[in-house]
Design a protein around this motif. Structure first.
Motif, PDB file in Angstrom:
ATOM      1  N   LYS A 141       0.838  -1.200   0.000  1.00 35.78           N
ATOM      2  CA  LYS A 141       0.000   0.000   0.000  1.00 35.78           C
ATOM      3  C   LYS A 141       0.875   1.252   0.000  1.00 35.78           C
ATOM      4  N   HIS A 142       1.902   1.270   0.847  1.00 34.40           N
ATOM      5  CA  HIS A 142       2.790   2.433   0.950  1.00 34.40           C
ATOM      6  C   HIS A 142       3.477   2.726  -0.376  1.00 34.40           C
ATOM      7  N   VAL A 143       4.016   1.691  -1.014  1.00 29.22           N
ATOM      8  CA  VAL A 143       4.737   1.881  -2.276  1.00 29.22           C
ATOM      9  C   VAL A 143       3.821   2.504  -3.330  1.00 29.22           C
ATOM     10  N   THR A 144       2.595   1.995  -3.425  1.00 23.69           N
ATOM     11  CA  THR A 144       1.684   2.485  -4.463  1.00 23.69           C
ATOM     12  C   THR A 144       1.202   3.897  -4.154  1.00 23.69           C
ATOM     13  N   GLU A 145       0.872   4.169  -2.897  1.00 20.89           N
ATOM     14  CA  GLU A 145       0.426   5.521  -2.552  1.00 20.89           C
ATOM     15  C   GLU A 145       1.545   6.536  -2.759  1.00 20.89           C
ATOM     16  N   PHE A 146       2.769   6.146  -2.475  1.00 20.90           N
ATOM     17  CA  PHE A 146       3.907   7.034  -2.718  1.00 20.90           C
ATOM     18  C   PHE A 146       4.049   7.302  -4.216  1.00 20.90           C
ATOM     19  N   ALA A 147       3.839   6.255  -5.025  1.00 19.44           N
ATOM     20  CA  ALA A 147       3.932   6.413  -6.476  1.00 19.44           C
ATOM     21  C   ALA A 147       2.845   7.352  -6.995  1.00 19.44           C
ATOM     22  N   PHE A 148       1.629   7.227  -6.478  1.00 19.07           N
ATOM     23  CA  PHE A 148       0.561   8.154  -6.876  1.00 19.07           C
ATOM     24  C   PHE A 148       0.940   9.585  -6.493  1.00 19.07           C
ATOM     25  N   ALA A 149       1.458   9.769  -5.289  1.00 16.54           N
ATOM     26  CA  ALA A 149       1.807  11.112  -4.816  1.00 16.54           C
ATOM     27  C   ALA A 149       2.901  11.743  -5.674  1.00 16.54           C
ATOM     28  N   GLN A 150       3.797  10.906  -6.200  1.00 18.82           N
ATOM     29  CA  GLN A 150       4.904  11.411  -7.016  1.00 18.82           C
ATOM     30  C   GLN A 150       4.545  11.561  -8.491  1.00 18.82           C
ATOM     31  N   GLY A 151       3.338  11.126  -8.856  1.00 21.24           N
ATOM     32  CA  GLY A 151       2.911  11.236 -10.252  1.00 21.24           C
ATOM     33  C   GLY A 151       3.490  10.178 -11.159  1.00 21.24           C
TER      34      GLY A 151
END
Length: 477
Positions: A125-135
């Protein structure tokens, strides 16, 4: 920050912090707080990097878990997301709702050696949410547009996973769903405290941006026939899931105040999405101030008891015929429910729903576990003279789901079904008994997990691609 791996000897397992039960049971927001970069990296560094990764074997999708854990620990977050997304259409969803304690984390070597598993789900979950936040998360784009089109019946996880995989290959894809929003059980069946609906809508918006046509409010078999879809598309995938709730089959089970679990959950999710639902507004499917009894021991039952708590029920009891160790639901969900005030009545089964013009209680009998049945589980047997009653204004049936009548739904007698009502499918090709009509997910395997639906959808997409390419070769000869 780059970290060394195998840090389980130095670092203990740390799950994400949870909101306090007193706070979280007052709303439908997700209960787990997010990892920060340092904590996620530290937890990922606990991975043993096994030669035989049992976590990966225990994942239906075969996710490359040790690889993206190592990338996360090394701070290579964009690569970690790319590795995670390579095998999983919805990593941000699986990281939230997969029963990791029964799958990847349950198979982790650290779990088996008493060091406690790596927190795989929380890191995913963390990896994907971080990826969304970074665009870094973009709509899937095909390298080449193809003329052939595929129609997909069902906008749940299986259908959407297949849609994305087929769109990547360049096909023109249309998804048809009877509901007014895409997502199937992701949007309407799973409560917001496990999966906030904005997470699902964010992903479906990406699919729409990729050029996938998402047709809502289309009931195949009513608004359009299966035959019409076969004429319209080069191939059709049926990914409708299973929605028909099982009945209690006891005296009084038709009294007002008894409700199917899915009806109850869909109502609350619609309200949470801002819809006006008459059955909620008039109190029919609202547990506020009521004594609620939920019958069943799976994850759906846990969703129902925890929803009732949030609706302001006077009391909530879960009635289950086996003990805690033998229940099919996630042990984490049971623990969350207990923290929030749910009372579990183990080793008990309903024998009659009490009441005259509406439900007033549930008569039950104590059980003991006898000889193992065909599945290997001990069969529950009633204890003579152990009857007792539970007060109830509202009873929710969470006994599992069966398929709808496929012949009646689609008006196609040549679509063969099994004795359980699921679709007959060739295991190698995913094709049903109708040429060019494929099937995936629960409508084939029966009620199962979201991650299995994703797996089936992706596999069916590969089969559809092979089928269309074979037909094109034959036509060209």
């Amino acid at each position: 920050m780059t970290r060394k791996m195998l840090q389980f000897t130095r670092l203990d397992q740390k799950q994400p912090d949870k909101r306090a039960a007193t706070a979280r049971k007052g709303d439908f927001g997700e209960i787990s707080l997010a990892f920060d970069l340092d904590r996620a990296g530290d937890q990922a560094s606990r991975c043993e990097q096994c030669g035989i990764p049992f976590c990966q074997i225990g994942c239906p999708l075969g996710n490359n878990i040790p690889d993206w854990l190592m990338l996360n620990a090394q701070g290579r977050m964009e690569e970690a997301y790319a590795m995670s997304a390579a095998t999983n259409t919805f990593p941000e969803i699986c990281g939230r709702i997969c029963p990791q304690d029964r799958l990847c984390e349950g198979k982790c070597v650290l779990e088996q050696s008493t060091h406690e598993a790596v927190t795989i789900g929380a890191i995913e979950k963390h990896v994907t949410e971080f990826a969304f936040a970074q665009g870094w998360v973009h709509p899937p784009r095909p390298h080449k547009e193809l003329a052939q089109s595929i129609g997909i019946i069902g906008g749940g996880p299986g259908g959407l996973a297949a849609a994305e995989a087929l769109r990547k290959k360049g096909y023109q894809v249309t998804v048809y769903d009877r509901h007014d929003r895409m997502g199937g059980l992701l949007i309407y069946g799973i409560p917001g405290f496990k999966l906030e609906k904005s997470v699902v809508e964010r992903r479906t918006q990406l699919l729409a941006q990729a050029g996938i046509k998402l047709e809502t409010g289309i009931h195949v078999g009513v608004d359009v026939s299966l035959a019409e879809l076969r004429d319209r598309h080069d191939a059709v995938l049926i990914a409708t899931g299973v929605y028909k709730g099982r009945e209690l089959g006891i005296k009084g089970d038709k009294l007002p105040g008894i409700h199917a679990a899915l009806d109850y959950l869909i109502t609350q999710n619609k309200v949470g999405l801002g819809d006006s639902v008459a059955a909620y507004d008039d109190g029919t499917l609202n547990a506020k101030g009521k004594d609620v009894v939920v019958i069943g021991g799976g994850d759906t039952a846990m969703d129902c008891v925890r929803t009732a708590i949030r609706q302001g029920a006077k009391s909530v009891k879960c009635l289950y015929r086996r003990d805690r160790a033998n229940m099919p639901g996630s042990q984490r969900e049971v623990a969350h429910a207990e923290e929030e005030g749910v009372e579990f009545v183990w080793m008990a089964a309903p024998t009659e729903v009490l009441g005259t013009d509406k439900v007033s209680g549930v008569k039950s009998v104590r059980m003991h576990l006898g000889v193992a049945d065909a599945s290997g589980r001990q069969a529950p047997e009633p204890i003579d003279g152990s009857d007792f009653e539970l007060k109830a204004d509202m009873v929710i049936k969470a006994l599992g789901f069966d398929p709808e009548d496929m012949h009646s739904l689609f008006g196609e007698k040549r679509l063969d079904v099994t004795r359980w009502g699921t679709l007959v499918m060739d295991e190698r090709t995913h094709m049903t008994t109708l040429d060019g009509v494929f099937a995936a997910g629960d409508i084939v395997r029966g009620a199962s997990l979201v991650v299995w639906a994703i797996k089936d959808g992706r596999d069916a997409a590969l089969s559809i691609d092979r089928y269309i390419k074979a037909k094109s070769r034959i036509a060209a000869e």
